[in-house]
Design a protein around this motif. Structure first.
Motif, mmCIF file in Angstrom:
data_model
loop_
_atom_site.group_PDB
_atom_site.id
_atom_site.type_symbol
_atom_site.label_atom_id
_atom_site.label_comp_id
_atom_site.label_asym_id
_atom_site.label_seq_id
_atom_site.Cartn_x
_atom_site.Cartn_y
_atom_site.Cartn_z
ATOM 1 N N GLY A 9 -21.064 -84.090 -15.426
ATOM 2 C CA GLY A 9 -20.080 -84.903 -14.729
ATOM 3 C C GLY A 9 -20.642 -85.466 -13.436
ATOM 4 N N GLY A 10 -19.866 -86.348 -12.825
ATOM 5 C CA GLY A 10 -20.302 -86.928 -11.560
ATOM 6 C C GLY A 10 -19.484 -88.151 -11.221
ATOM 7 N N LEU A 11 -19.990 -88.895 -10.247
ATOM 8 C CA LEU A 11 -19.349 -90.122 -9.790
ATOM 9 C C LEU A 11 -20.106 -91.316 -10.368
ATOM 10 C CD1 LEU A 11 -17.385 -91.707 -7.942
ATOM 11 C CD2 LEU A 11 -19.081 -91.408 -6.108
ATOM 12 N N VAL A 12 -19.380 -92.234 -10.985
ATOM 13 C CA VAL A 12 -20.005 -93.399 -11.602
ATOM 14 C C VAL A 12 -19.108 -94.609 -11.378
ATOM 15 C CG1 VAL A 12 -18.962 -92.969 -13.864
ATOM 16 C CG2 VAL A 12 -21.114 -94.229 -13.714
ATOM 17 N N GLN A 13 -19.716 -95.772 -11.330
ATOM 18 C CA GLN A 13 -18.927 -96.985 -11.178
ATOM 19 C C GLN A 13 -18.314 -97.399 -12.509
ATOM 20 O OE1 GLN A 13 -21.550 -99.917 -9.376
ATOM 21 N NE2 GLN A 13 -20.762 -99.403 -7.338
ATOM 22 N N SER A 14 -17.248 -98.150 -12.424
ATOM 23 C CA SER A 14 -16.600 -98.678 -13.621
ATOM 24 C C SER A 14 -17.617 -99.448 -14.463
ATOM 25 C CB SER A 14 -15.451 -99.592 -13.210
ATOM 26 O OG SER A 14 -14.782 -100.088 -14.340
ATOM 27 N N GLY A 15 -17.612 -99.190 -15.773
ATOM 28 C CA GLY A 15 -18.575 -99.804 -16.671
ATOM 29 C C GLY A 15 -19.814 -98.961 -16.907
ATOM 30 N N GLY A 16 -19.973 -97.905 -16.133
ATOM 31 C CA GLY A 16 -21.139 -97.044 -16.248
ATOM 32 C C GLY A 16 -21.011 -96.027 -17.366
ATOM 33 N N SER A 17 -22.016 -95.159 -17.448
ATOM 34 C CA SER A 17 -22.076 -94.162 -18.514
ATOM 35 C C SER A 17 -22.391 -92.781 -17.959
ATOM 36 C CB SER A 17 -23.171 -94.534 -19.526
ATOM 37 O OG SER A 17 -22.899 -95.757 -20.154
ATOM 38 N N LEU A 18 -21.935 -91.785 -18.659
ATOM 39 C CA LEU A 18 -22.280 -90.392 -18.394
ATOM 40 C C LEU A 18 -22.393 -89.675 -19.730
ATOM 41 C CD1 LEU A 18 -19.863 -89.371 -15.477
ATOM 42 C CD2 LEU A 18 -22.345 -89.567 -15.317
#
Length: 125
Positions: A9-18
């Motif tokens: 998990g983590g912090l990601v911008q909209s449109g990103g992937s994890l």
């Protein structure tokens, strides 16, 4: 002792992937059906995706269909949730859970026998 540990998990911008991982210790994940669930602040825990025990059937919530993919790696005793095209509404704590049931792909909380501790996913707009 059966233990599940989520990570990724983590912090990601909209449109990103994890990619989330659910690693098992003390037991073999192939003997279990696995579900990924999430819980947003102030809301109940909801099913996101699952993979069945034997046939490998997968189910996805409508809200994530086409964006998320669940998979197993038997050699690593781990299940993954690849999350693409993330949206702010995907923000939640994500949990994996297991059941020994042969005929269930767990999509509701009551079907889960054991849970991991969760991993936070935050998607910024």
């Amino acid at each position: 002792q059966l233990q599940l540990v989520e990570s990724g998990g983590g912090l990601v911008q909209s449109g990103g992937s994890l990619r989330l991982s659910c690693a098992a210790s003390g037991f073999t994940l192939d003997r279990y059906a696995i579900g990924w669930f999430r819980q947003a602040p102030g809301k109940g825990r909801e099913g996101v995706s699952c993979i069945s025990r034997r046939s490998g059937i997968t189910i996805y919530a409508d809200s994530v269909k086409g964006r998320f993919t669940i998979s197993r790696d038997s050699a690593k005793n781990t299940v993954y949730l690849q999350m693409n095209s993330l949206k702010p509404e995907d923000t939640a704590i994500y949990y994996c859970g297991v059941t020994l049931s042969l005929f269930v792909c767990p999509t509701v909380v009551s079907e889960i026998e054991s849970w991991g501790q969760g991993t936070q996913v935050t998607v910024s707009s």
